[in-house]
Design a protein around this motif. Structure first.
Motif, short mmCIF file in Angstrom:
data_model
loop_
_atom_site.label_atom_id
_atom_site.label_comp_id
_atom_site.label_asym_id
_atom_site.label_seq_id
_atom_site.Cartn_x
_atom_site.Cartn_y
_atom_site.Cartn_z
N GLU A 176 22.62 1.23 -3.15
CA GLU A 176 21.73 2.79 -3.14
C GLU A 176 22.45 3.93 -2.98
OE1 GLU A 176 18.11 2.17 -3.96
OE2 GLU A 176 19.29 0.18 -4.17
N HIS A 177 22.94 3.88 -1.86
CA HIS A 177 23.05 5.52 -1.01
C HIS A 177 24.28 6.22 -2.11
CE1 HIS A 177 25.34 8.70 1.36
NE2 HIS A 177 26.23 8.36 0.89
N ALA A 178 24.80 5.50 -3.27
CA ALA A 178 26.27 6.22 -4.16
C ALA A 178 24.78 6.26 -5.61
CB ALA A 178 27.06 4.69 -5.03
N PHE A 179 23.95 5.63 -5.28
CA PHE A 179 23.09 5.74 -6.82
C PHE A 179 22.29 7.27 -6.63
CE2 PHE A 179 18.53 5.97 -8.57
CZ PHE A 179 18.30 6.02 -9.86
N TYR A 180 21.78 7.51 -5.36
CA TYR A 180 20.94 8.95 -5.14
C TYR A 180 21.81 9.52 -5.09
CZ TYR A 180 16.27 5.55 -4.72
OH TYR A 180 15.79 4.66 -5.29
N ALA A 181 23.16 9.33 -4.35
CA ALA A 181 24.03 11.04 -4.36
C ALA A 181 24.80 11.37 -5.57
CB ALA A 181 25.43 10.02 -3.40
N ARG A 219 0.83 -1.51 0.10
CA ARG A 219 0.15 -0.63 0.04
C ARG A 219 0.47 1.01 0.24
NH1 ARG A 219 -2.90 -2.88 3.94
NH2 ARG A 219 -2.13 -1.46 5.22
N GLN A 220 1.86 0.81 0.41
CA GLN A 220 3.53 2.41 0.90
C GLN A 220 3.87 2.37 -0.63
OE1 GLN A 220 2.79 4.46 3.17
NE2 GLN A 220 0.60 3.24 3.99
N TYR A 221 3.71 1.42 -1.26
CA TYR A 221 4.50 1.36 -2.64
C TYR A 221 5.93 1.16 -2.11
CZ TYR A 221 0.12 2.69 -5.40
OH TYR A 221 -0.65 2.91 -5.50
N LEU A 222 6.52 0.03 -1.35
CA LEU A 222 8.03 0.19 -0.39
C LEU A 222 7.78 -1.09 -1.07
CD1 LEU A 222 7.10 1.96 2.85
CD2 LEU A 222 8.37 2.74 0.60
N GLY A 223 9.19 -1.59 -1.50
CA GLY A 223 9.80 -2.87 -1.89
C GLY A 223 10.25 -3.45 0.02
N ARG A 224 10.06 -4.69 -0.05
CA ARG A 224 10.79 -5.03 0.66
C ARG A 224 11.81 -5.84 1.42
NH1 ARG A 224 8.13 -9.48 1.68
NH2 ARG A 224 6.89 -8.99 -0.24
N MET A 225 13.16 -5.83 1.63
CA MET A 225 14.61 -7.34 1.53
C MET A 225 14.11 -7.99 2.39
SD MET A 225 16.64 -3.35 1.25
CE MET A 225 18.27 -4.44 0.59
N ASN A 226 14.88 -8.66 2.44
CA ASN A 226 15.46 -10.00 2.77
C ASN A 226 16.77 -10.02 3.25
OD1 ASN A 226 14.55 -11.97 5.16
ND2 ASN A 226 13.88 -13.46 3.87
N GLU A 227 17.45 -9.29 3.46
CA GLU A 227 19.06 -10.24 3.28
C GLU A 227 19.28 -9.22 4.79
OE1 GLU A 227 20.20 -6.94 0.35
OE2 GLU A 227 19.77 -7.97 -0.87
N ASP A 228 20.26 -9.92 4.66
CA ASP A 228 21.11 -10.18 6.70
C ASP A 228 22.64 -9.05 6.16
OD1 ASP A 228 22.01 -12.24 4.90
OD2 ASP A 228 21.83 -13.97 6.91
N GLY A 229 23.05 -8.81 7.31
CA GLY A 229 24.64 -8.54 7.84
C GLY A 229 24.95 -7.87 6.30
N ASP A 230 25.95 -8.10 6.33
CA ASP A 230 27.19 -7.63 4.91
C ASP A 230 25.98 -7.48 3.42
OD1 ASP A 230 29.25 -8.33 6.60
OD2 ASP A 230 30.11 -9.28 6.29
N ARG A 231 25.55 -8.39 2.89
CA ARG A 231 24.44 -8.28 1.84
C ARG A 231 23.31 -7.14 2.14
NH1 ARG A 231 21.94 -13.10 -0.74
NH2 ARG A 231 20.84 -11.48 -1.69
N PHE A 232 23.25 -6.77 3.64
CA PHE A 232 22.50 -5.53 3.61
C PHE A 232 23.25 -4.17 3.80
CE2 PHE A 232 20.32 -2.71 6.60
CZ PHE A 232 18.48 -2.38 5.41
N ARG A 233 24.41 -4.07 4.12
CA ARG A 233 24.78 -3.35 4.20
C ARG A 233 25.49 -2.75 2.39
NH1 ARG A 233 30.28 -2.88 3.34
NH2 ARG A 233 30.73 -5.42 4.01
N LEU A 234 26.10 -3.99 2.04
CA LEU A 234 26.64 -3.63 0.29
C LEU A 234 25.24 -2.96 -0.44
CD1 LEU A 234 28.12 -6.81 -0.34
CD2 LEU A 234 29.43 -4.32 0.31
#
Length: 55
Positions: free
Chosen positions: A40-45, A20-35
């Protein structure tokens, strides 16, 4: 932790809320989530810089 996030991601109320919020979900842990966050930060910056919106 991954078991908990996997269980949460299976909950229909949780999935519906994000849909309903048009948001994606992530199911990653630790290092994969950090990467993912770093990517994402690099893309938006870069996008902000290209649009001249940064300070």
């Amino acid at each position: 932790m991954k078991r908990l996030t996997g269980k949460v991601n299976q909950d229909s109320g949780y999935r519906d809320f994000f849909a309903r919020q048009y948001l994606g979900r992530m199911n990653e842990d630790g290092d994969r989530f950090r990467l993912t966050l770093e990517r994402e930060h690099a893309f938006y910056a870069d996008t902000i810089r290209k649009l001249g919106l940064g300070k």
